[in-house]
Design a protein around this motif. Structure first.
Motif, PDB file in Angstrom:
ATOM      1  N   LEU A 381      27.854  26.657  45.857  1.00 34.13           N
ATOM      2  CA  LEU A 381      26.877  25.786  45.391  1.00 34.13           C
ATOM      3  C   LEU A 381      27.235  25.368  44.051  1.00 34.13           C
ATOM      4  O   LEU A 381      27.910  26.212  43.146  1.00 34.13           O
ATOM      5  N   GLN A 382      26.952  24.067  43.130  1.00 32.33           N
ATOM      6  CA  GLN A 382      27.103  23.743  42.019  1.00 32.33           C
ATOM      7  C   GLN A 382      26.129  22.732  41.669  1.00 32.33           C
ATOM      8  O   GLN A 382      25.594  22.146  42.094  1.00 32.33           O
ATOM      9  N   LEU A 408      24.657  37.645  44.750  1.00 32.33           N
ATOM     10  CA  LEU A 408      24.548  36.351  44.018  1.00 32.33           C
ATOM     11  C   LEU A 408      25.510  36.376  42.877  1.00 32.33           C
ATOM     12  O   LEU A 408      25.332  37.321  42.298  1.00 32.33           O
ATOM     13  N   LEU A 409      26.313  35.363  42.732  1.00 32.48           N
ATOM     14  CA  LEU A 409      26.881  35.261  41.528  1.00 32.48           C
ATOM     15  C   LEU A 409      26.874  33.841  40.825  1.00 32.48           C
ATOM     16  O   LEU A 409      26.964  32.750  41.526  1.00 32.48           O
ATOM     17  N   VAL A 410      26.867  33.671  39.555  1.00 31.62           N
ATOM     18  CA  VAL A 410      26.571  32.626  38.882  1.00 31.62           C
ATOM     19  C   VAL A 410      27.673  32.609  37.827  1.00 31.62           C
ATOM     20  O   VAL A 410      28.043  33.436  36.975  1.00 31.62           O
ATOM     21  N   GLN A 411      28.492  31.290  38.063  1.00 28.92           N
ATOM     22  CA  GLN A 411      29.764  31.100  37.011  1.00 28.92           C
ATOM     23  C   GLN A 411      29.461  29.820  36.131  1.00 28.92           C
ATOM     24  O   GLN A 411      28.825  29.138  36.629  1.00 28.92           O
ATOM     25  N   ASP A 425      32.223  34.196  34.421  1.00 22.64           N
ATOM     26  CA  ASP A 425      31.056  34.885  35.303  1.00 22.64           C
ATOM     27  C   ASP A 425      29.854  34.855  34.353  1.00 22.64           C
ATOM     28  O   ASP A 425      29.960  35.338  33.061  1.00 22.64           O
ATOM     29  N   VAL A 426      28.859  34.168  34.664  1.00 24.58           N
ATOM     30  CA  VAL A 426      27.542  34.265  33.758  1.00 24.58           C
ATOM     31  C   VAL A 426      26.510  35.601  34.173  1.00 24.58           C
ATOM     32  O   VAL A 426      26.016  35.900  33.372  1.00 24.58           O
ATOM     33  N   GLY A 458      26.833  21.791  30.762  1.00 24.75           N
ATOM     34  CA  GLY A 458      27.893  21.777  31.676  1.00 24.75           C
ATOM     35  C   GLY A 458      27.735  22.144  33.001  1.00 24.75           C
ATOM     36  O   GLY A 458      26.554  21.980  33.657  1.00 24.75           O
ATOM     37  N   THR A 459      28.704  22.607  33.868  1.00 25.31           N
ATOM     38  CA  THR A 459      28.632  22.605  35.231  1.00 25.31           C
ATOM     39  C   THR A 459      28.469  24.328  35.472  1.00 25.31           C
ATOM     40  O   THR A 459      29.289  24.991  34.964  1.00 25.31           O
ATOM     41  N   TYR A 460      27.834  24.548  36.508  1.00 22.94           N
ATOM     42  CA  TYR A 460      27.605  25.853  36.740  1.00 22.94           C
ATOM     43  C   TYR A 460      27.826  26.223  38.324  1.00 22.94           C
ATOM     44  O   TYR A 460      27.355  25.133  39.180  1.00 22.94           O
TER      45      TYR A 460
END
Length: 805
Positions: A381-382, A408-411, A425-426, A458-460
């Motif tokens: 997802l973005q 769950l991974l958020v970048q 990676d956030v 920005g984009t995540y």
């Protein structure tokens, strides 16, 4: 290859199982008797039809009423024929005739037993639409399988080391569903199903399809007879291993998609399931069997319902976080499905999104409804976010009853000077353990919860996947919402263990005259809410009080203590537990949910922490008895809040009221929060007062706390004096009757035996009882900083030195 279940295979599995899992005996000491309901058989009935049930448990003396969570289900004691003219028929112990109104919706409801020792913990009672029958005692061999018909439910209990067999006739092409309900009915049975044809060929095998319950979906290959085997996975058995086996060709709802919607809205959705009238084939299958689909419209409630969880089905303790309601598809016999309320606009997941470059673009906030569609399915997802913008990510899959382990991974996605994509990676979250777990009510889950704050514009990009991947679909919801601070409460009666015997088992609240009982209340804080929550009780009868208590900032639990007056009459009923807090500038009140432990743990699990399953119940109940009183009562402080400054020592007065009990008492504070410390206090034999010293270190968080004093007393307890009184009253009625002398003599002899048995039961015996004080409030304030003024010297007479007398 043919597969026939044989006694040899049974014996082999039995020997293996005996090494690990044994039933736990009820503890021999630790608390005064309180009604404990362990089983109801049969564990359900049919709409519009009566059913005779038998209950079993502990401390069920004088049970004359069954209380159901739906008003359309009622019970009357089964009565034997009168032994003499002029006397009513005696109630048959622990047997009732239950009537289910025709308009009671199919589903699972709570039943409790009410008697001289209060109102019991709940057990599940199922209501269905199919014909009902009970198993025969001889169906424990393949050759003596019990004959049943399609479109029926059979109620059974497995014996230790035994297999139950059932045989039915079916026609070629019929899609037959075999549904076993056991764990969802509070049974100990870890059920397993096997289906064989007349030649002994195994056509299917199932376990752990819906939690630990099996579900088998078979297309009948030819006209003929088919045999079902039902057994426990470890081949245990007994009265606690009960089940309901439904054999039918009716509909079954596997899931509704999306499984969430906006409150107070009508939303389109699709039902996926089997044998759906009017359904069309779908591309989705479950355990290798195709599912049908059917478009529908769901009417989502609004208003106060949004903060509630109202579901006529099985909800394990881990589901306590959810807000939702029962969806009942109108087709005949369909099961209930849980739908939840969305916290943001609902967005449906779209494939293909299994690679980062194909990530589905979202506008946040939103609540994504998706499903893990197969082995190693990855959903990317973005979204765009501004610097400092905060969102809470909450994924619900295991909470919904799915056997999943979401990740769950958020970048953060950027591009370098050459336009090449750079990924950083956030944050990542796997399991989300909870510190809120109570004994017998575990709430930890594998579902991730994560607070995200954008480090820059920005984009995540987000990756969601199931580490316990499956070929079957597993629906989930992922909320990406702006902070919505809130809280939910659950109230769970915890068995009051002694210091020497830590015990977990189903329990309920019974307060004796002049005594107290304690209810554990746990808060689940949402989206960073950390304010004080005041917990109170409503609906209490005259004579029972409960002082409000505080769950302070940084804490998650409090002890609500119910106190009985010295002249409290006998009572049993439903109460409410409420939590009130400030959410921003608005004061809100949330109604606590009800929780219960289901079983005592096996002996192999008792140390160090018992791993016992729990579930949500429909109501919170309380009982009081006028037949008994406690010979000792403890009180902590007074009714006014006690104030103390940081870094100080607080001496809290302790008062003991005795009535024939003169032994020494050792008292401790229950669950001291934060850095507060207090040594146990012993009140000497015959003494009635003491001082408990509480240290308040400098690092303690300022605020208001609720403290409860805990103690143990070994008393001489007379059990069931109410039963002795009832036996004497019955005998007195006999003495006033004129009847056939021979029959009257026999009746009086039986009455004398009844009185003697009641006298023996009421003979004083030593028992250790756990005592609780009503709560005291402690208010911790900052240390004073003012310096005391110096005392000026006294004035001097002329010619005298200053200070001279």
């Amino acid at each position: 290859m043919t597969h026939r279940i044989t006694r040899h295979r049974l014996v082999a599995r039995t020997l293996l199982s005996l090494a690990g899992w044994t039933l736990a005996a009820l503890p021999a000491f630790g608390q005064l008797p309180t009604a404990q309901l362990l089983s109801v058989f049969p564990a359900g009935g049919r709409q519009g039809a009566p059913v005779e049930v038998e209950i079993a448990g502990a401390d069920l003396e004088g049970v004359d009423r069954l209380d159901f969570s739906h008003p359309g289900i009622k019970a009357e004691p089964k009565r034997a024929a009168p032994i003499l003219a002029g006397l009513p028929g005696e109630a048959v112990p622990n047997r009732f005739v239950v009537s289910v109104a025709a308009d009671v919706p199919p589903g699972l409801y709570d039943v409790r037993a009410v008697g001289r020792f209060g109102i019991s913990n709940p057990r599940t009672f199922a209501v269905g639409r199919l014909a009902e029958l009970n198993e025969e005692a001889t169906n424990i061999s393949f050759d003596k399988a019990m004959t049943i018909a399609l479109e029926s439910i059979v109620n059974g209990r497995t014996g230790a080391g035994a297999i139950d067999y059932f045989r039915f006739a079916a026609r070629k092409g019929q899609r037959v569903l075999l549904e076993l309900w056991a764990e969802r009915l509070d049974s100990r049975l870890d059920g397993t199903l096997s289906l064989v044809d007349a030649a002994g060929r195994e056509l299917g095998h199932s376990r752990d399809a819906i939690d630990r319950d099996p579900l088998m979906d078979v297309e009948i290959p030819a006209d003929g007879q088919y045999t079902i085997a039902v057994y426990d996975m470890t081949y245990q058995g007994g009265s606690d291993f009960f089940y309901r086996l439904a054999v039918h060709t009716g509909p079954h709802v596997d899931f509704v998609f999306p499984p969430c919607g906006a409150p107070a809205s009508k939303a389109p959705a699709t039902v996926f399931g089997r044998n759906l009238p009017g359904g069309s084939p779908s591309a989705t299958g479950f355990d290798g069997r195709p599912l049908a689909q059917l478009p529908i419209t769901v009417d989502y409630p609004g208003g106060p319902h949004v903060a509630q969880l109202d579901f006529a089905g099985y909800l394990p303790s881990r589901s306590v976080w959810l807000d939702g309601f029962s969806f009942r598809w109108p087709a005949d016999g369909a099961n209930n499905y849980l739908l939840t309320y969305a916290a943001a606009p609902v967005v449906l997941e779209h494939e293909p999104n299994d690679k980062p470059e194909a990530a589905q673009r979202l506008t946040v906030p939103c609540e994504l409804a998706g499903w893990f569609a197969g082995v190693d399915d990855a959903d990317w997802l973005q979204f765009e976010a501004r610097s400092g913008q905060a969102f809470w990510f909450q994924l619900n899959c295991q909470h919904r009853g799915q056997p999943s382990d979401p990740y769950l991974l958020v970048q953060r996605v950027t591009r370098d000077a050459q336009g090449k994509e750079q990924v950083t990676d956030v944050g990542e979250v796997d399991d989300e353990p909870s510190s809120n777990t109570l004994p017998g009510f575990p709430v930890s889950s594998a579902d991730p919860v994560y607070r995200f704050a954008a480090p820059a514009d920005g984009t995540y990009r987000v990756l969601v996947r199931d580490l316990a991947s499956s070929t079957s679909p597993r629906p989930y919801t992922l909320a990406i919402r702006e902070p919505q601070p809130d809280f939910r409460l659950v109230a769970v009666p915890i068995y009051p263990s002694t210091a020497k015997a830590k015990t977990v088992k189903p329990w309920s609240l019974l307060v004796r005259r002049g005594g107290t009982v304690m209810l554990d209340v746990v808060a689940f804080r949402r989206d960073g809410f950390n304010g004080d929550i005041e917990v109170s009780a409503a609906g209490l009868p005259k004579g029972i009080t409960a002082r409000p208590v505080i769950i302070p900032s940084g804490q998650t639990a409090a002890n609500l203590v119910f106190e009985s007056a010295a002249d409290q009459p006998t009572w049993a009923g439903t109460i409410e537990v409420l939590g009130t807090a400030l959410l921003g500038q608005e004061k809100v009140t949330r109604k606590a949910r009800s929780g219960t432990a289901i079983w005592s743990p096996p002996a192999s699990q008792r140390k160090p922490t018992p791993l016992v399953s729990g579930r949500l119940a429909h109501t919170i109940v309380l009982a009081a008895t006028a037949d008994e009183s406690l010979p000792v009562k403890i009180e902590l402080g007074g009714r006014d809040a006690i104030e103390v400054a940081l870094g100080g020592k607080l001496q809290v007065p302790i008062k003991v009221t005795r009535s024939g009990y003169n032994d020494a008492l050792t008292l401790t504070i229950e669950g001291l929060p934060g850095k507060l410390k207090a040594k146990p206090l012993t009140i000497a034999a015959g003494k009635n007062e003491g001082q408990l010293v509480i240290d308040v270190p400098a690092g303690t968080v300022l605020g208001e706390y609720s403290l409860v004093l805990h103690g143990e007393a070994k008393i001489n307890y007379r059990r069931d004096e109410g039963g002795l009184r009832a036996a004497n009253e019955y005998k007195a009625r006999l003495d006033k009757l004129t009847a056939d002398p021979k029959a009257l003599t026999a009746a009086k002899a039986a009455a004398d035996k009844r009185v003697a048995a009641a006298m023996a039961a009421a003979k004083p015996k030593p028992e250790t009882v756990v005592l609780y004080s009503p709560p005291a409030r402690l208010k911790i304030t900052a240390a004073p900083v003012k310096t005391p003024a110096k005392t000026p010297p006294a004035a001097s007479a002329p010619g005298q030195k200053p200070g001279a007398k």
